[in-house]
Write a protein that holds these residues in place. Sequence first.
Motif, PDB file in Angstrom:
ATOM      1  N   SER A  20       0.826  -1.206   0.000  1.00  0.00           N
ATOM      2  CA  SER A  20       0.000   0.000   0.000  1.00  0.00           C
ATOM      3  C   SER A  20       0.859   1.254   0.000  1.00  0.00           C
ATOM      4  O   SER A  20       0.466   2.277  -0.547  1.00  0.00           O
ATOM      5  CB  SER A  20      -0.949   0.005   1.200  1.00  0.00           C
ATOM      6  OG  SER A  20      -0.232   0.016   2.403  1.00  0.00           O
ATOM      7  N   ALA A  24       0.226   3.394  -3.282  1.00  0.00           N
ATOM      8  CA  ALA A  24      -0.809   4.306  -2.784  1.00  0.00           C
ATOM      9  C   ALA A  24      -1.063   5.452  -3.765  1.00  0.00           C
ATOM     10  O   ALA A  24      -0.162   5.955  -4.410  1.00  0.00           O
ATOM     11  CB  ALA A  24      -0.419   4.858  -1.423  1.00  0.00           C
ATOM     12  N   THR A  25      -2.341   5.825  -3.835  1.00  0.00           N
ATOM     13  CA  THR A  25      -2.777   6.929  -4.687  1.00  0.00           C
ATOM     14  C   THR A  25      -3.357   8.016  -3.811  1.00  0.00           C
ATOM     15  O   THR A  25      -4.025   7.731  -2.815  1.00  0.00           O
ATOM     16  CB  THR A  25      -3.848   6.438  -5.688  1.00  0.00           C
ATOM     17  OG1 THR A  25      -3.290   5.397  -6.495  1.00  0.00           O
ATOM     18  CG2 THR A  25      -4.337   7.559  -6.578  1.00  0.00           C
ATOM     19  N   GLN A  26      -3.110   9.251  -4.182  1.00  0.00           N
ATOM     20  CA  GLN A  26      -3.699  10.377  -3.464  1.00  0.00           C
ATOM     21  C   GLN A  26      -4.807  10.961  -4.345  1.00  0.00           C
ATOM     22  O   GLN A  26      -4.567  11.337  -5.487  1.00  0.00           O
ATOM     23  CB  GLN A  26      -2.639  11.436  -3.174  1.00  0.00           C
ATOM     24  CG  GLN A  26      -3.140  12.550  -2.295  1.00  0.00           C
ATOM     25  CD  GLN A  26      -2.042  13.527  -1.953  1.00  0.00           C
ATOM     26  OE1 GLN A  26      -1.493  14.176  -2.838  1.00  0.00           O
ATOM     27  NE2 GLN A  26      -1.708  13.616  -0.678  1.00  0.00           N
ATOM     28  N   TYR A  27      -6.013  10.986  -3.793  1.00  0.00           N
ATOM     29  CA  TYR A  27      -7.173  11.512  -4.505  1.00  0.00           C
ATOM     30  C   TYR A  27      -7.563  12.863  -3.919  1.00  0.00           C
ATOM     31  O   TYR A  27      -7.763  12.976  -2.711  1.00  0.00           O
ATOM     32  CB  TYR A  27      -8.372  10.567  -4.368  1.00  0.00           C
ATOM     33  CG  TYR A  27      -8.170   9.236  -5.041  1.00  0.00           C
ATOM     34  CD1 TYR A  27      -8.425   9.084  -6.395  1.00  0.00           C
ATOM     35  CD2 TYR A  27      -7.735   8.137  -4.311  1.00  0.00           C
ATOM     36  CE1 TYR A  27      -8.248   7.856  -7.014  1.00  0.00           C
ATOM     37  CE2 TYR A  27      -7.569   6.905  -4.926  1.00  0.00           C
ATOM     38  CZ  TYR A  27      -7.823   6.765  -6.273  1.00  0.00           C
ATOM     39  OH  TYR A  27      -7.646   5.556  -6.886  1.00  0.00           O
ATOM     40  N   PHE A  50     -10.613   2.265  -4.568  1.00  0.00           N
ATOM     41  CA  PHE A  50      -9.808   2.718  -3.439  1.00  0.00           C
ATOM     42  C   PHE A  50      -9.157   1.523  -2.751  1.00  0.00           C
ATOM     43  O   PHE A  50      -9.776   0.482  -2.577  1.00  0.00           O
ATOM     44  CB  PHE A  50     -10.683   3.499  -2.460  1.00  0.00           C
ATOM     45  CG  PHE A  50     -11.298   4.720  -3.080  1.00  0.00           C
ATOM     46  CD1 PHE A  50     -10.582   5.898  -3.182  1.00  0.00           C
ATOM     47  CD2 PHE A  50     -12.588   4.686  -3.584  1.00  0.00           C
ATOM     48  CE1 PHE A  50     -11.133   7.027  -3.766  1.00  0.00           C
ATOM     49  CE2 PHE A  50     -13.164   5.797  -4.167  1.00  0.00           C
ATOM     50  CZ  PHE A  50     -12.429   6.969  -4.265  1.00  0.00           C
ATOM     51  N   ASP A  54      -4.327   4.389   0.311  1.00  0.00           N
ATOM     52  CA  ASP A  54      -4.667   5.562  -0.492  1.00  0.00           C
ATOM     53  C   ASP A  54      -5.060   6.706   0.430  1.00  0.00           C
ATOM     54  O   ASP A  54      -5.503   6.490   1.555  1.00  0.00           O
ATOM     55  CB  ASP A  54      -5.829   5.267  -1.443  1.00  0.00           C
ATOM     56  CG  ASP A  54      -5.445   4.374  -2.609  1.00  0.00           C
ATOM     57  OD1 ASP A  54      -4.242   4.109  -2.798  1.00  0.00           O
ATOM     58  OD2 ASP A  54      -6.364   3.935  -3.335  1.00  0.00           O
TER      59      ASP A  54
END
Length: 124
Positions: A20, A24-27, A50, A54
């Motif tokens: 993770s 990981a993605t930042q929204y 998701f 994240d």
Amino acid sequence: MARNTSALAVIALFVVVFPSMVLATQYIVGDDQGWDSGVDYYSWMNGKTFHVGDSLVFNYDPSLHNVVVAANSDVYENCGTSPNFGIWDSGNDVFTLPTKGTYYFLCQYHCDYSDQSIAVVVKH
């Protein structure tokens, strides 16, 4: 030879134990419109998946909005503020999704009449 084995073990640890962190993605919630009344958050969430790790970034005018992390679906569905896991009001809040499950966010001032709320499902 032992040094290469140790390096490979460390890399494997990060790939297996900390995926993770690596993926990981930042929204930014609401993208350019941010966390604001009148934004169609159902459309914003459409097509997004998701994952644990994240982050959700809530950008908003703190004199107009806040972010309530509702404790359950009943609080969320009724636009309530209690019980909650926190009420934020900085104007730039970040919530990292810690585990699988559903997380509920709402603005206590605009949830009722403008549907400023989201339910984020973390599957992985």
